[in-house]
Scaffold this active site. Structure first.
Site, PDB file in Angstrom:
ATOM      1  N   ASP B 495       0.879  -1.176   0.000  1.00 15.13           N
ATOM      2  CA  ASP B 495       0.000   0.000   0.000  1.00 15.13           C
ATOM      3  C   ASP B 495       0.916   1.225   0.000  1.00 15.13           C
ATOM      4  OD1 ASP B 495      -1.602   2.155   0.604  1.00 15.13           O
ATOM      5  OD2 ASP B 495      -2.701   1.161   2.216  1.00 15.13           O
ATOM      6  N   HIS B 496       0.985   1.869  -1.126  1.00 18.11           N
ATOM      7  CA  HIS B 496       1.958   2.961  -1.266  1.00 18.11           C
ATOM      8  C   HIS B 496       1.628   4.198  -0.448  1.00 18.11           C
ATOM      9  CE1 HIS B 496       5.285   5.158  -2.867  1.00 18.11           C
ATOM     10  NE2 HIS B 496       5.551   4.253  -3.786  1.00 18.11           N
TER      11      HIS B 496
END
Lengths: 469, 524
Positions: B495-496
């Site tokens: 999850d950036h």
């Protein structure tokens, strides 16, 4: 058929611009209906022009004058003078402002206003007649009609209203001077309110009532508080006597009665306030299948519909109780039903007030009514002499009583007699409407010091846990 | 006094349940705690124990029917006297005597006599064509609530017909429910029932403030429930609003979740209920209901993918040493009755990676605007089952040895396939692993298991061509020999919002280290 008829069409034809009519019209316009309202006299109807508003104005003014002149206990000394004409002018001014207000509310909502008397030509067409003229009546084709023609004071035999000796409530709110003495026939709320006004203004008032007690719809102990105060104001009561006829005298008139004390009552003027009857004779109802009951009220269901599908009736013309706020509710519901919404007259509480001194405010069931309906009522009653706020108002009489279902605690009704009863009852009307319980109201914190605390204490009393008395 | 059993919340993110089996029928005597039915909620099947003893009056849902939480599923006659009994019947109230100041002629109130329900509930009854005077109230003292009206409307609307028609009426019912829930939401016109709203149903809502009538608070106290924990979608002036039925539902859900038995369920019923794999009739269109587990998976995936910006990082671990190690240890494991696969090694390598790169063991609390560094190493292991993808969780992987992990994984996978997992066993993971390689393939772009922030996908472990690094000079463009070695492809999705590509890459490097040199695991 009149030559020169012009026919227009409308979704909703509202007949009568009183509380029921103008509210139905405005609500209908809010719901995007095409509404035409026809009024033959003044916008705002009886309520605004000859009833609720003017009477409350007089009540306030007379109350103020009387209070100021009787406050030595509080260290205030005054001897107010009253200019009746001034009072009437002030009253007229505020009535005019409100009437104009109704008119502009209707206009800005997009309601088409027509002056004249509307009568049915069929169940889908009505004629608007300008009284005194006869040609060029306007015809209005309508999808739906809302009859809001209201009521008028009942005239009793031998006592035709003449505006001079025999006054209706309307006349009594336009007097130029305070009469030296007044006989009031009828001890219902109108009679009692006006009797109180004139007694406070200095008139010698005698109230003649056919039944054995005053304010018949109210319980004995409630009426008793009002009667006691009225007697302190100098009002004389002759109950159990019916006004039979009258004759002119030098002073004014003498009213003869049947039963009871046979001495005639002498007075300057006589106010007859024995009740009101629905107005349907202006409508040409025979052109429709709208039915009325034996008392002349238009028969309606819980959607305000008459026996004719597309015709509705609201307000005084549709039945008791003849209250402006009942007309408001019915007007709104009628408009909503016409607009296709699932509205209905299913209110659980229809509160009522009497603006005597002290005031009365009631909602829902009395203890006896609750029992009759099959409930096991529990009652809580708080006397106002135990209320701090009442004492600071120099008021000692009156009480708050609440009636609840002992099993589940639901509030079933309340009777308040005391200062501001008309306002205080709103809280209990809400409780009844919501299906609230004693616990709900008890758990709600009430401001101190206010009269509303008496409501709180009465509720506590019903739960057997009163603290302040 | 008939007791109406409303379907309680029994799982996270659950707003409905599907009746899988009834264990009782109308007329049966039931004891308290006796299992009435099995209900499939989320991905687990739970039992519905009876809260009261009595006789079953009526079953309000059929097998295969999807019932919204809060709807009455069964009525039981307890024969107990209660205060609600004392409310007079509508017929007994005489309109004329009923209310002294109410309108009598003409404008009679709908429903004779007193009705104890607030105006919005009375209107709801009218909208549903329900005569409110006949609705039994479940609110305090017998007050009629919204749920009572909806239950009455459902009763009026449900057929005896096929599951499809029942589903339609329930769906229609649900839309109304959402509409009326929407009406209560404040005027900003927000109609979106967010995933967060729905997810909040079973778990403690944990609010700071809740609107509720005093009587409702008393119910909460009596049930031993914190009113701020009671899940609700109702709003009043924008504030969360709770009614007594919400409190009771939540309290029951707490109990049900604690008491739920696990029983194997009749496979046949399940298949029928979840929409069976009917034979494909070549060329013709075929439809399957999109509900139950399939839909739950779909909603989870949608929520994850559309919330977290996913970035994938692919790499390959060259693992001949791992293969050898496992081969050596396998017989020893079998002595203990355990089948040793590669997965336990992978899980331990992951823990090592997470220890060095804790940002991959996190969760993003958007409301609080905080990145939560999870305090445990609970790894979800994706299992493919007939009913769909499930992710049971192995807790505290850091504290367990390879054998223990192996046993647990095996047990969880078996029970997942048998649909025998409890909802708690699929909750609480901090990182997940998906081993699609068991079926085949090299690389993929797995979807993160919300609310985690990373997931590792494993390709198939087999021999592939690699370049043997013989210490050749990196600048020498002609050096390097291609040999066949066991390799394990790794696909990491992150999850950036929380994790940058560099950290993801570093994590994979660490995991590779431990996979390529398993003896390092001894140091953990």
């Amino acid at each position: 058929m009149v030559v020169g008829d012009v026919t227009t069409g409308t979704d909703v034809l509202v007949i009568g611009g009183g509380p029921g009519g103008y509210v139905a019209a405005i609500r209908g316009a809010q719901l995007d209906l095409d509404v035409t309202l026809v009024e033959m006299d003044a916008y705002g109807g009886t309520c605004l022009n000859h009833g609720c508003i003017p009477s409350k104005a007089f009540i306030s003014a007379s109350g103020l004058a009387h209070r100021a002149g009787n406050a030595e206990d509080m260290g205030v000394f005054a001897d107010p003078a009253v200019d009746m004409q001034g009072m009437v002018t002030w009253k007229d001014r505020l009535v005019r402002r409100l009437t104009k207000g109704v008119e502009s509310l209707c206009e800005s909502a997009g309601v088409e206003l027509v002056e004249g008397r509307a009568e049915f030509a069929s169940h889908e067409e009505a004629r608007v007649v300008q009284e005194g003229e006869g040609q060029g009546a306007e015809s209005i084709a309508f999808e739906h009609a809302v009859v809001a023609t209201g009521s008028r004071p009942i005239e009793i035999p031998n006592f035709a209203f003449d505006g001079e000796h025999i006054l209706s409530s309307r006349d009594a709110l336009a007097l130029e001077t305070v009469p030296d003495s007044m006989v009031v026939v009828g001890a219902g709320y109108i009679g009692m309110e006006l009797a109180t006004v004139y007694a406070k203004l200095g008139s010698d008032v005698t109230v003649v009532e056919e039944l054995d007690g005053i304010l018949p719809p109210y319980e004995d102990d409630v009426a008793a508080v009002v009667r006691e105060r009225a007697e302190e104001l100098g009002v004389e009561f002759r109950v159990g006597e019916r006004a039979r006829d009258w004759e002119e005298t030098d002073e004014g008139l003498a009213v003869r009665t049947e039963n009871g004390d046979r001495n005639p009552v002498d007075a300057t003027v006589c106010l007859v306030a024995v009740g009101r009857q629905p107005v349907t004779d202006t409508l040409n109802l025979e052109e429709t299948t709208v039915e009325t009951d034996e008392d002349g009220f238009i028969e309606t269901d819980d959607r305000a519909r008459t026996t004719h599908d597309n015709i509705f009736a609201v307000g005084d013309v549709a039945g008791e109780p003849m209250l402006a706020h009942k007309a408001f509710t019915e007007g709104e519901v009628a408009a909503e039903v016409i607009a296709g919404e699932p509205a209905a007259l299913d209110y659980q509480a229809m509160p009522a007030a009497v603006f005597t001194d002290p005031e009365i405010g009631t909602v829902g069931m009395t203890e006896a009514e609750a029992r009759e309906a099959g409930f096991e009522p529990v009652v809580g009653q708080m006397p106002l002499r135990a209320s701090g706020r009442a004492l600071t108002l120099d008021e000692r009489e009156g009480f708050v009583r609440v009636v609840a279902d002992s099993e589940a605690g639901f509030l079933l009704g309340a009777q308040i007699v005391g200062p501001d009863a008309s306002e205080l009852v709103a809280e209990l009307a809400l409780a009844v409407e919501l299906g609230a319980t004693l616990e709900d109201v008890d758990a709600t914190v009430h401001i101190h010091p206010t009269l509303s605390e008496a409501v709180h204490e009465a509720v506590k009393g019903a739960r057997d846990r009163s603290i302040h008395y | 006094m008939p007791f109406e059993y409303e379907l309680p919340d029994v799982g996270e993110g659950v707003a409905e349940g599907e009746i899988v089996t009834w264990h009782v029928s109308a007329g049966d005597t039931v004891a308290e705690d006796q299992v009435l039915a099995e209900v499939e909620t989320d991905k687990a099947v739970v039992d519905l124990p009876s809260p009261v003893a009595g006789t079953v009056v009526e079953l309000h849902a059929e097998v295969g029917e999807v019932v919204p939480v809060g709807d009455v599923v069964v009525t039981i006659e307890t024969g107990a006297e209660s205060t609600e009994q004392a409310l007079p019947e509508a017929e007994a109230a005489d309109t004329a005597a009923g209310d002294g100041t109410a309108a009598t002629e003409g404008a009679a109130s709908t429903g004779d006599g007193r009705v104890f329900a607030p105006p919005n509930v009375r209107r709801l009854a009218r909208e549903h064509g329900v005569d409110i005077a006949t609705v039994e109230g479940s609110g305090p003292g017998g007050r009629v609530t919204e749920a009572d009206v909806r239950a009455a409307a459902r009763e009026n609307g449900v057929d005896d017909g096929a599951v499809e028609s029942a589903v339609t009426s329930v769906d229609g019912e649900e839309t109304t429910e959402q509409r009326s829930a929407v009406r209560q939401i404040s005027d900003d016109g927000d109609e979106r029932t967010t995933a967060t709203d729905r997810g909040g149903d079973a778990t403690a809502a944990d609010r700071d403030r809740t609107l509720a009538a005093p009587a409702t608070r008393r119910v909460a106290r009596e049930e031993g429930v914190d009113i701020d924990d009671v899940p609700t979608e109702k709003r009043q002036d924008g504030e969360p609003f709770v009614e007594p039925e919400d409190v009771r539902t939540y309290a029951e859900a707490q109990q049900a979740a604690q008491e739920a038995d696990r029983e194997a369920l009749a496979a046949g019923d399940v298949t029928a209920a979840t929409g069976d794999r009917a034979e494909t009739v070549g060329g013709e269109e075929r439809r399957e209901p999109y509900r139950g587990i399939r839909r739950t998976i779909g909603e989870q995936m949608e929520r994850s993918k559309y919330t977290a910006p996913h970035v994938s990082h692919h790499d390959t671990a060259v693992v001949p040493e791992l293969v050898e190690t496992r081969a050596r240890l396998k017989p020893r494991a079998e002595e203990h009755g355990v089948t040793l696969t590669y997965l336990p090694f992978v899980l331990k390598a992951i823990v090592a990676g997470l220890r060095e790169h804790p940002v991959l063991n996190t969760s993003l609390d958007e409301e609080a605007e905080e990145v939560v560094y999870r305090g445990a190493y609970n790894i979800g292991v994706a299992v493919a089952t007939d009913a769909g993808l499930m992710v049971p969780v192995v807790e505290d992987v850091d504290r367990k040895g390879l054998l223990e992990i192996a046993t647990e994984v095996r047990d969880l996978a078996d029970r997942a396939r048998e649909r025998d997992l409890a909802p708690e066993e699929m909750r609480g993971s901090t990182f997940s692993v998906t081993n699609f390689g068991a079926i085949g393939g090299e690389y993929a772009t797995p979807i993160i298991n919300y609310p985690e922030t990373a997931i590792l996908g494993l390709g198939s472990l087999k021999r592939r061509p690699v370049v043997a690094d013989d210490g050749a000079d990196p600048a020498d463009t002609a050096a390097g020999e291609v040999v066949a070695r066991h390799t394990l492809p790794l696909s990491l999705s992150i999850d950036h919002r929380v994790i940058d590509g560099a950290e993801g890459a570093a994590f994979v490097n660490t995991v590779k280290e431990y996979l390529q040199e398993p003896s390092l695991l001894l140091l953990e």
